[in-house]
Design a protein around this motif. Structure first.
Motif, PDB file in Angstrom:
ATOM      1  N   THR A   1       0.851  -1.189   0.000  1.00 17.54           N
ATOM      2  CA  THR A   1       0.000   0.000   0.000  1.00 17.54           C
ATOM      3  C   THR A   1       0.885   1.237   0.000  1.00 17.54           C
ATOM      4  N   ARG A   2       0.251   2.361  -0.183  1.00 21.54           N
ATOM      5  CA  ARG A   2       1.004   3.618  -0.241  1.00 21.54           C
ATOM      6  C   ARG A   2       1.679   3.931   1.088  1.00 21.54           C
ATOM      7  N   ASN A   3       1.131   3.497   2.128  1.00 24.56           N
ATOM      8  CA  ASN A   3       1.691   3.805   3.435  1.00 24.56           C
ATOM      9  C   ASN A   3       2.648   2.736   3.931  1.00 24.56           C
ATOM     10  N   ASP A   4       2.974   1.836   3.065  1.00 26.11           N
ATOM     11  CA  ASP A   4       3.868   0.742   3.441  1.00 26.11           C
ATOM     12  C   ASP A   4       5.257   1.318   3.719  1.00 26.11           C
ATOM     13  N   PRO A   5       5.818   1.067   4.895  1.00 28.41           N
ATOM     14  CA  PRO A   5       7.126   1.639   5.234  1.00 28.41           C
ATOM     15  C   PRO A   5       8.255   1.078   4.387  1.00 28.41           C
ATOM     16  N   LYS A   6       8.032   0.004   3.658  1.00 27.45           N
ATOM     17  CA  LYS A   6       9.083  -0.566   2.826  1.00 27.45           C
ATOM     18  C   LYS A   6       9.332   0.277   1.577  1.00 27.45           C
ATOM     19  N   HIS A   7       8.393   1.089   1.158  1.00 32.15           N
ATOM     20  CA  HIS A   7       8.527   1.920  -0.032  1.00 32.15           C
ATOM     21  C   HIS A   7       8.649   3.375   0.396  1.00 32.15           C
ATOM     22  N   GLY A   8       9.775   4.011   0.012  1.00 28.81           N
ATOM     23  CA  GLY A   8      10.028   5.389   0.413  1.00 28.81           C
ATOM     24  C   GLY A   8       9.409   6.394  -0.543  1.00 28.81           C
ATOM     25  N   ASN A   9       9.641   7.636  -0.238  1.00 24.54           N
ATOM     26  CA  ASN A   9       9.120   8.742  -1.040  1.00 24.54           C
ATOM     27  C   ASN A   9      10.216   9.398  -1.874  1.00 24.54           C
ATOM     28  N   GLY A  10      11.274   8.679  -2.141  1.00 26.47           N
ATOM     29  CA  GLY A  10      12.405   9.243  -2.887  1.00 26.47           C
ATOM     30  C   GLY A  10      12.026   9.763  -4.256  1.00 26.47           C
ATOM     31  N   ALA A  11      11.164   9.058  -4.950  1.00 30.36           N
ATOM     32  CA  ALA A  11      10.763   9.498  -6.292  1.00 30.36           C
ATOM     33  C   ALA A  11      10.035  10.829  -6.238  1.00 30.36           C
ATOM     34  N   LYS A  12       9.197  10.998  -5.222  1.00 25.55           N
ATOM     35  CA  LYS A  12       8.478  12.268  -5.078  1.00 25.55           C
ATOM     36  C   LYS A  12       9.460  13.412  -4.819  1.00 25.55           C
ATOM     37  N   TYR A  13      10.407  13.163  -3.945  1.00 24.64           N
ATOM     38  CA  TYR A  13      11.379  14.203  -3.612  1.00 24.64           C
ATOM     39  C   TYR A  13      12.250  14.550  -4.819  1.00 24.64           C
ATOM     40  N   LEU A  14      12.631  13.549  -5.573  1.00 27.47           N
ATOM     41  CA  LEU A  14      13.432  13.784  -6.770  1.00 27.47           C
ATOM     42  C   LEU A  14      12.654  14.603  -7.792  1.00 27.47           C
ATOM     43  N   ALA A  15      11.376  14.274  -7.971  1.00 22.93           N
ATOM     44  CA  ALA A  15      10.537  15.025  -8.909  1.00 22.93           C
ATOM     45  C   ALA A  15      10.398  16.479  -8.464  1.00 22.93           C
ATOM     46  N   LEU A  16      10.202  16.694  -7.171  1.00 25.03           N
ATOM     47  CA  LEU A  16      10.094  18.071  -6.659  1.00 25.03           C
ATOM     48  C   LEU A  16      11.405  18.823  -6.812  1.00 25.03           C
ATOM     49  N   LEU A  17      12.510  18.148  -6.586  1.00 18.99           N
ATOM     50  CA  LEU A  17      13.821  18.775  -6.759  1.00 18.99           C
ATOM     51  C   LEU A  17      14.016  19.204  -8.215  1.00 18.99           C
ATOM     52  N   LEU A  18      13.708  18.316  -9.140  1.00 14.39           N
ATOM     53  CA  LEU A  18      13.849  18.648 -10.563  1.00 14.39           C
ATOM     54  C   LEU A  18      12.912  19.776 -10.968  1.00 14.39           C
ATOM     55  N   LEU A  19      11.700  19.753 -10.471  1.00  8.17           N
ATOM     56  CA  LEU A  19      10.757  20.828 -10.759  1.00  8.17           C
ATOM     57  C   LEU A  19      11.276  22.162 -10.224  1.00  8.17           C
ATOM     58  N   GLY A  20      11.831  22.147  -9.032  1.00  4.73           N
ATOM     59  CA  GLY A  20      12.405  23.362  -8.444  1.00  4.73           C
ATOM     60  C   GLY A  20      13.577  23.886  -9.248  1.00  4.73           C
ATOM     61  N   LEU A  21      14.429  22.988  -9.728  1.00  3.64           N
ATOM     62  CA  LEU A  21      15.566  23.411 -10.559  1.00  3.64           C
ATOM     63  C   LEU A  21      15.099  24.033 -11.864  1.00  3.64           C
ATOM     64  N   VAL A  22      14.102  23.450 -12.495  1.00  2.56           N
ATOM     65  CA  VAL A  22      13.585  23.988 -13.754  1.00  2.56           C
ATOM     66  C   VAL A  22      12.969  25.357 -13.529  1.00  2.56           C
ATOM     67  N   ILE A  23      12.138  25.483 -12.493  1.00  2.25           N
ATOM     68  CA  ILE A  23      11.513  26.776 -12.199  1.00  2.25           C
ATOM     69  C   ILE A  23      12.589  27.811 -11.858  1.00  2.25           C
ATOM     70  N   GLY A  24      13.594  27.444 -11.104  1.00  2.00           N
ATOM     71  CA  GLY A  24      14.680  28.367 -10.772  1.00  2.00           C
ATOM     72  C   GLY A  24      15.451  28.824 -11.994  1.00  2.00           C
ATOM     73  N   ALA A  25      15.713  27.900 -12.912  1.00  3.15           N
ATOM     74  CA  ALA A  25      16.431  28.265 -14.139  1.00  3.15           C
ATOM     75  C   ALA A  25      15.602  29.217 -14.987  1.00  3.15           C
ATOM     76  N   VAL A  26      14.312  28.951 -15.114  1.00  2.00           N
ATOM     77  CA  VAL A  26      13.436  29.820 -15.900  1.00  2.00           C
ATOM     78  C   VAL A  26      13.375  31.211 -15.276  1.00  2.00           C
ATOM     79  N   CYS A  27      13.223  31.277 -13.978  1.00  2.00           N
ATOM     80  CA  CYS A  27      13.173  32.577 -13.297  1.00  2.00           C
ATOM     81  C   CYS A  27      14.493  33.337 -13.430  1.00  2.00           C
ATOM     82  N   THR A  28      15.608  32.631 -13.369  1.00  2.00           N
ATOM     83  CA  THR A  28      16.909  33.265 -13.534  1.00  2.00           C
ATOM     84  C   THR A  28      17.052  33.864 -14.922  1.00  2.00           C
ATOM     85  N   VAL A  29      16.654  33.125 -15.939  1.00  2.00           N
ATOM     86  CA  VAL A  29      16.718  33.631 -17.314  1.00  2.00           C
ATOM     87  C   VAL A  29      15.823  34.850 -17.470  1.00  2.00           C
ATOM     88  N   MET A  30      14.644  34.798 -16.908  1.00  2.00           N
ATOM     89  CA  MET A  30      13.730  35.942 -17.007  1.00  2.00           C
ATOM     90  C   MET A  30      14.320  37.173 -16.320  1.00  2.00           C
TER      91      MET A  30
END
Length: 149
Positions: free
Chosen positions: A7-36
């Motif tokens: 299940t989603r709450n199973d402690p055997k499966h972490g949230n690493g993929a979610k954190y990685l996706a958020l990190l990548l999204l943050g980097l993309v948004i930061g790069a776009v804002c920097t260019v602007m």
């Protein structure tokens, strides 16, 4: 019997993929804002002063190359000298904050004087063109020593 599905709450499966996706999204948004932000800063700067200096430098470099290549006829050098003289009229408008500085005005006048002398009697050999480019270069150097940052 089948094994129970994790299940989603199973402690055997972490949230690493979610954190990685958020990190990548943050980097993309930061790069776009920097260019602007960089584009907004660039839009506020005036390219005219740098353009005048670059064009003059290009023409002077072509005259120096003509001496090195032994292509020193008046027909080779006259177009560059004429362009330099026309661009010399734009020096004060390109740097309006320096119009009242006597050193700046004197250096600009010295450049125009060197170009007027060259145009009144265009150099027709490499020795004369070398002297002419030297005089033009000295006029440029006089200004750049005082005002170039």
């Amino acid at each position: 019997m089948s094994e129970p599905q994790p299940t989603r709450n199973d402690p055997k499966h972490g949230n690493g993929a979610k954190y990685l996706a958020l990190l990548l999204l943050g980097l993309v948004i930061g790069a776009v804002c920097t260019v602007m932000a960089m584009r907004a800063i660039q839009a506020r700067s005036d390219p005219f002063p740098h353009s005048v200096m670059h064009v003059q430098g290009w023409h002077l470099e072509n005259l120096r190359n003509a001496v090195e290549q032994n292509r020193c006829t008046a027909t080779d050098s006259l177009p560059h000298l004429q362009a330099l003289r026309v661009m010399a009229n734009d020096i004060e408008p390109a740097f309006p904050g320096l119009r009242d500085d006597k050193r700046f005005v004197d250096a600009s006048s010295q450049l125009r004087g060197a170009l007027d002398t060259a145009l009144a009697s265009p150099p027709d050999n490499c020795t004369a063109l070398g002297k002419t480019t030297g005089a033009i270069g000295q006029a440029c150097k006089a200004c750049h020593q005082d005002f170039r940052g």
